[in-house]
Design an enzyme around this catalytic site. Structure first.
Site, PDB file in Angstrom:
ATOM      1  N   ALA A  24       0.777  -1.242   0.000  1.00  0.00           N
ATOM      2  CA  ALA A  24       0.000   0.000   0.000  1.00  0.00           C
ATOM      3  C   ALA A  24       0.811   1.296   0.000  1.00  0.00           C
ATOM      4  CB  ALA A  24      -0.934   0.001   1.211  1.00  0.00           C
ATOM      5  N   PRO A  84       3.176   4.419  -0.823  1.00  0.00           N
ATOM      6  CA  PRO A  84       2.974   5.452   0.195  1.00  0.00           C
ATOM      7  C   PRO A  84       1.520   5.842   0.441  1.00  0.00           C
ATOM      8  CG  PRO A  84       3.639   6.479  -1.844  1.00  0.00           C
ATOM      9  CD  PRO A  84       3.629   4.999  -2.098  1.00  0.00           C
ATOM     10  N   GLY A  85       0.564   5.233  -0.276  1.00  0.00           N
ATOM     11  CA  GLY A  85      -0.817   5.423   0.141  1.00  0.00           C
ATOM     12  C   GLY A  85      -1.758   6.128  -0.813  1.00  0.00           C
ATOM     13  N   ASP A 136       4.571  -9.759   5.211  1.00  0.00           N
ATOM     14  CA  ASP A 136       5.141 -10.135   3.926  1.00  0.00           C
ATOM     15  C   ASP A 136       3.989 -10.634   3.057  1.00  0.00           C
ATOM     16  OD1 ASP A 136       6.364 -11.273   1.746  1.00  0.00           O
ATOM     17  OD2 ASP A 136       8.031 -12.111   2.897  1.00  0.00           O
ATOM     18  N   CYS A 156       3.184  -0.524 -12.393  1.00  0.00           N
ATOM     19  CA  CYS A 156       3.494   0.677 -13.188  1.00  0.00           C
ATOM     20  C   CYS A 156       4.679   0.375 -14.087  1.00  0.00           C
ATOM     21  CB  CYS A 156       3.731   1.877 -12.282  1.00  0.00           C
ATOM     22  SG  CYS A 156       5.073   1.641 -11.111  1.00  0.00           S
TER      23      CYS A 156
END
Lengths: 303, 142
Positions: A114, A116-117, A164, A233
């Site tokens: 997740a 940096p959010g 993990d 990405c």
């Protein structure tokens, strides 16, 4: 960007349509986009307020996504409004996996990687802080930045965990799971051309293995009929179509058609002799299409 | 260390800031060590939970509310609010104290400017800055 780095992308000449435009886009800096945090502020009000300070925006269709055309500061986060949590600097392409996830109020959602959010906070915004999000990251330092963003935006329905995602239990079955998998990051090269390190075949294969392990763990944690959104990405098919195809064959996941209001192309059909039967279901966003970063998105359902 | 549910912390916000109880009922409070977290989700039994919702209070000699949580519930508060003029608000967001009398009870208060809830302050005959450094405005900001 250095020629050496540009040359790296020529391996994709056969799979990226309008390749010249793609290369031209890589050579230009990526504009900033923002998303208004509607938990705290109305879109119109914030945009007018920032425009009165010298910002200029272009809204993308009807989405809560605004491209910055002009700004009176060096970084789009250098404002009082940002400190107050009224907006998040987030590329349009990074909003796509959340739009594919279609979060709803009251759902239980797992965001496996997740930090940096940007996506966690967007999911929470759409859910209006109702329901539960387990936002996980393996790195303690990245969790700190995730926690900081959650706090700044006033998100109250997130459980933050350090597990993990390739093997650990998340203690429940979820309605939806987002795997925005760690990847070779080719799609964010425009944002940070200096920091981009071209990956070799070996690295793509290593990343693919880790991504498959995450997908394996995700399918154990999804409810029957629940959906998993897999995104990266990066452009390399080994980290995208190949991972998803593996999950479909190995665990009986089903690729779903989905709508995306951001211009995109379908997945890659073949790469180095490997054919991807379900490529038509997946979506790819390229930098030259709407002046963004790059993104791959697939939606999978557990039967 | 475990999180233990302590919804009695709702009372602090009702009594100190006059937030309606039905607003506070949206949040469940969990204590761990000297921190109290406000959470609107459903608990999932997982190991290694780092945070539950947002940090709402710090416990030490007394109870201190966090800027982050006051920014959420501050709009519902009806008392112990200090309203700053634009220039004062700017100075406050740069980390300065405001040397002025305000008609509030000494202790932790909510600092507001127009419709913006700036965060927490400590009133002791003057307004002592409590904005965390990470939220403070820098000279290059607008």
């Amino acid at each position: 960007m250095e020629e050496e780095k540009i040359e790296y992308f020529f391996q994709y000449e056969s799979i990226i349509p309008e390749f010249e435009k793609f290369i031209a886009a890589l050579k230009t800096p990526q504009p900033y986009w923002i998303r208004v945090n509607t938990i705290k502020m109305e879109e119109k009000e914030l945009i007018e307020r920032l425009e009165s300070k010298g910002f200029k925006f272009e809204r993308f269709k009807e989405l809560n996504a605004y491209k910055i055309l002009n700004m009176p500061v060096k970084h789009p986060g250098a404002t009082l409004e940002h400190s107050l949590g009224y907006y998040y600097v987030q590329d349009l392409s990074s909003m796509a996996p959340v739009l594919a996830l279609e979060p709803k109020e009251g759902e239980k959602i797992l965001d496996m990687a997740a930090a940096p959010g940007s996506k966690t906070t967007m999911i929470a915004e759409i859910m209006r802080n109702k329901g539960t999000i387990v936002a996980n990251d393996i790195s303690f330092s990245r969790l700190r930045s995730l926690g900081g963003n959650i706090e700044r935006l006033g998100i109250t329905n997130v459980i933050l965990t350090r597990r993990d995602a390739r093997k650990d239990s998340f203690g429940a079955k979820f309605d939806k799971i987002l795997i925005d998998a760690p990847c070779s990051g080719e799609g964010v090269v425009r944002k940070n051309p200096w920091g981009f390190k071209p990956a070799g075949e070996r690295e793509h294969r290593y990343l693919r293995e880790q991504q498959i392990r995450m997908l394996k763990n995700a399918q154990k944690h999804i409810k029957e009929g629940g959906i998993i959104v897999y995104s990266t990405c990066t452009f390399h098919p080994l980290e995208n179509e190949s991972v998803v195809e593996f999950g479909i064959e190995k665990w009986g996941l089903r690729a779903l058609e989905f709508k995306l209001p951001i211009p995109h192309l379908k997945g890659v059909e073949e790469w180095n002799g490997e054919k991807y039967e379900n490529h038509k279901f997946h979506k790819r966003i390229y930098p030259h299409m709407v002046d963004t970063g790059g993104m791959f998105i697939a939606v999978l359902q557990k039967r | 260390m475990q999180f233990s549910k302590k919804d009695e912390y709702r009372k602090y916000f009702v009594e100190r800031f006059g937030v309606p109880p039905e607003i506070m009922d949206r949040y469940h409070f969990y204590e761990r060590g000297k921190k109290v977290w406000a959470f609107t989700g459903e608990i999932v039994e997982i190991e290694n939970i780092e945070a539950l919702g947002i940090r709402a209070l710090s416990l030490g000699r007394g109870i201190k509310p966090s800027t982050a949580f006051l920014r959420i519930i501050g709009k519902y508060a009806t008392k112990n609010i200090i309203v700053l003029e634009e220039k004062e608000a700017e100075a406050y967001m740069r980390g300065e104290d405001i040397e002025k009398d305000f008609p509030v009870k000494p202790g932790y208060i909510i600092v507001r400017s127009r419709n913006d809830i700036l965060g927490c302050g400590l009133y002791k005959g003057k307004l002592i800055n409590q904005i965390p450094k990470k939220y403070r405005m820098m000279d290059t900001w607008v």
